[in-house]
Design an enzyme around this catalytic site. Structure first.
Site, PDB file in Angstrom:
ATOM      1  CE  LYS A  43      83.349 -70.999 -31.421  1.00 16.74           C
ATOM      2  NZ  LYS A  43      82.026 -71.134 -30.783  1.00 16.74           N
ATOM      3  NE  ARG A 141      77.600 -67.932 -25.485  1.00 19.59           N
ATOM      4  CZ  ARG A 141      78.418 -68.779 -26.110  1.00 19.59           C
ATOM      5  NH1 ARG A 141      79.592 -69.083 -25.587  1.00 19.59           N
ATOM      6  NH2 ARG A 141      78.077 -69.319 -27.262  1.00 19.59           N
ATOM      7  CE1 TYR A 270     113.110 -64.808 -14.703  1.00 20.01           C
ATOM      8  CE2 TYR A 270     111.754 -65.848 -16.394  1.00 20.01           C
ATOM      9  CZ  TYR A 270     112.668 -64.877 -16.007  1.00 20.01           C
ATOM     10  OH  TYR A 270     113.133 -63.982 -16.929  1.00 20.01           O
TER      11      TYR A 270
HETATM   12  C1  LIG Z   1      81.430 -72.344 -31.118  1.00 20.25           C
HETATM   13  C2  LIG Z   1      80.057 -72.593 -31.584  1.00 20.25           C
HETATM   14  C3  LIG Z   1      79.742 -73.767 -32.293  1.00 20.25           C
HETATM   15  C4  LIG Z   1      80.746 -74.883 -32.526  1.00 20.25           C
HETATM   16  O1  LIG Z   1      80.902 -75.626 -31.356  1.00 20.25           O
HETATM   17  P1  LIG Z   1      81.821 -76.951 -31.317  1.00 20.25           P
HETATM   18  O2  LIG Z   1      81.494 -77.581 -30.032  1.00 20.25           O
HETATM   19  O3  LIG Z   1      83.242 -76.477 -31.409  1.00 20.25           O
HETATM   20  O4  LIG Z   1      81.432 -77.767 -32.482  1.00 20.25           O
HETATM   21  C5  LIG Z   1      78.459 -73.906 -32.787  1.00 20.25           C
HETATM   22  N1  LIG Z   1      77.526 -72.947 -32.587  1.00 20.25           N
HETATM   23  C6  LIG Z   1      77.791 -71.817 -31.901  1.00 20.25           C
HETATM   24  C7  LIG Z   1      76.699 -70.811 -31.710  1.00 20.25           C
HETATM   25  C8  LIG Z   1      79.059 -71.605 -31.376  1.00 20.25           C
HETATM   26  O5  LIG Z   1      79.304 -70.474 -30.685  1.00 20.25           O
END
Ligand SMILES: *Cc1c(COP(=O)(O)O)cnc(C)c1O
Length: 377
Positions: A43, A141, A270
């Site tokens: 992702k 979530r 800045y």
């Molecule tokens: C992001 C995610 C993962 C991967 O998590 P990591 O800790 O980066 O391995 C796995 N399952 C879901 C549902 C996620 O949203």
């Protein structure tokens, strides 16, 4: 006067992505979960590494499935010829059902409106859509509450055009090694699965764990694991360092754009948040928070020049960062700067950057903007 745009990719600021390191990490994780399938979570533009080249490399090296967050990411992978199942790990709006079905994406479902929309669209397109039921065991979530799972399936499981391929949950506190909470969540998940199976609601693929579970808890691998950050060379927790060897996949490099000497008591950048005490040699690096090199690194982070560490001074701006190179002999414009990775005997890791800005490795990597050129080596 006509101009032709031929100079768009000449910035010296670039992210080098080591595809063979990625492959080795994937193989190490596959070995750790040898009795389960592996869904490579890529992702957020593959945590900043570039979703299409990484997706292809993952599939070519044995990832059975891919996971993304958005329909756009899934469609992009399909348009680039990737044929393995692609899971959308987030919930999505019911309006996206047509794209889910058109691109043969596997939706995560826990919402009746979305399921109805996918079912209708599948019937309309004369296809079957694979879905995975998401159970909320404590992250709060997305997902169906365990006590509502049977009711939910009573009302939705028999909708036409659906293949109930899997069921899953996502842990809230595994990275923190809170095994009491994680084991409770796992038990609640397994109990929910049995309850559903008792009512003849079946789901061939059960899955629960990301990187941490893949590395540390083979007892929770089930039918599939879903590692993300570990594929890119980072242990979610430092305690895992001797359990599996992983290699960072990304290096971030640039070149010194400008070097000058400033007298004592000169305010730099800045807001003048840094003032020279003695005569200082200050260099400009062409990267800033507009690239996702976060402003929180101001006066805290370091970069490597000629194999030595150089402190960031003053506030980082949109496109530039200033570093103190007073102690480094022979510094000149055009010298290579390493922002992430090794140079001679020194190394800056994504964990260092995360610590300096009080964040986690995932944010450091995913923040790096598209305008930073990705070079695949
Ligand atoms: C992001 C995610 C993962 C991967 O998590 P990591 O800790 O980066 O391995 C796995 N399952 C879901 C549902 C996620 O949203």
């Amino acid at each position: 006067m006509m101009y032709s745009l031929t100079i768009t990719s000449h910035s010296p600021t670039r992210a080098e992505v080591d595809l063979s390191a990625f492959k080795e990490n994937l193989q190490a994780l596959k070995k750790a979960a040898k009795n389960s399938m592996l869904l490579a979570v890529i992702k957020t533009n593959a945590y900043g590494h570039g979703i299409v080249p990484i997706g292809r490399k993952a599939v070519d090296n044995g990832a059975e499935r891919l996971g993304v967050t958005t329909v756009e990411e899934g469609a992009l992978l399909r348009e680039n010829g990737i044929n393995v199942p692609i899971h959308i790990l987030s919930s999505i709006f019911p309006e996206r059902a047509a794209d889910i079905v058109t691109y043969d994406l596997t939706a995560s479902v826990s919402n009746p409106q979305l399921l109805n929309a996918i079912s209708q669209e599948a019937v309309h397109q004369k296809k079957n859509a694979s879905v995975h039921l998401k159970i909320d065991t404590g992250l709060h979530r997305f997902g169906i509450e365990p006590e509502r799972a049977v009711d939910f399936c009573n009302s939705c499981y028999h909708l036409p055009g659906l293949i109930w391929e899997g069921i899953y949950t996502h842990f809230s506190s595994a990275d923190e090694a809170d095994w009491v909470t994680t084991e409770k969540q796992y038990a609640l998940f397994m109990e929910t699965v049995s309850k559903l199976e008792g009512q003849r609601f079946t789901f061939p693929i059960r899955h629960a764990g990301g990187s941490t579970i893949t590395i540390e808890r083979s007892d929770m691998h089930l039918d599939m694991v879903r590692p993300g950050i570990a594929l890119f060379g980072f242990h979610p927790a430092s305690r895992q360092q001797n359990l599996i060897s992983l290699k960072p996949v990304m290096k971030l490099k640039s070149k010194l754009l400008h070097v000058r000497e400033l007298p004592p008591k000169t305010a730099v950048g800045y807001g003048g948040s840094y003032v020279t005490d003695t005569t200082k040699k200050i260099a400009v690096v062409p990267i800033g928070f507009g690239d996702g090199y976060q402003r929180g690194l101001s006066n805290k982070g370091e970069m490597l020049v000629r194999g030595k560490r150089a402190q960031i001074v003053g506030n980082i701006s949109l496109d530039q960062t200033l570093i103190d190179v007073t102690h480094i002999p022979n510094v000149t414009v055009g010298d290579e700067v390493v922002l992430l990775g090794k140079q001679k005997d020194e190394e800056i890791t994504a964990r260092d950057l995360a610590d300096w800005m009080d964040s986690i490795v995932d944010e450091v990597l995913a923040s790096l903007m598209e305008r930073i050129r990705r070079v695949y080596v």
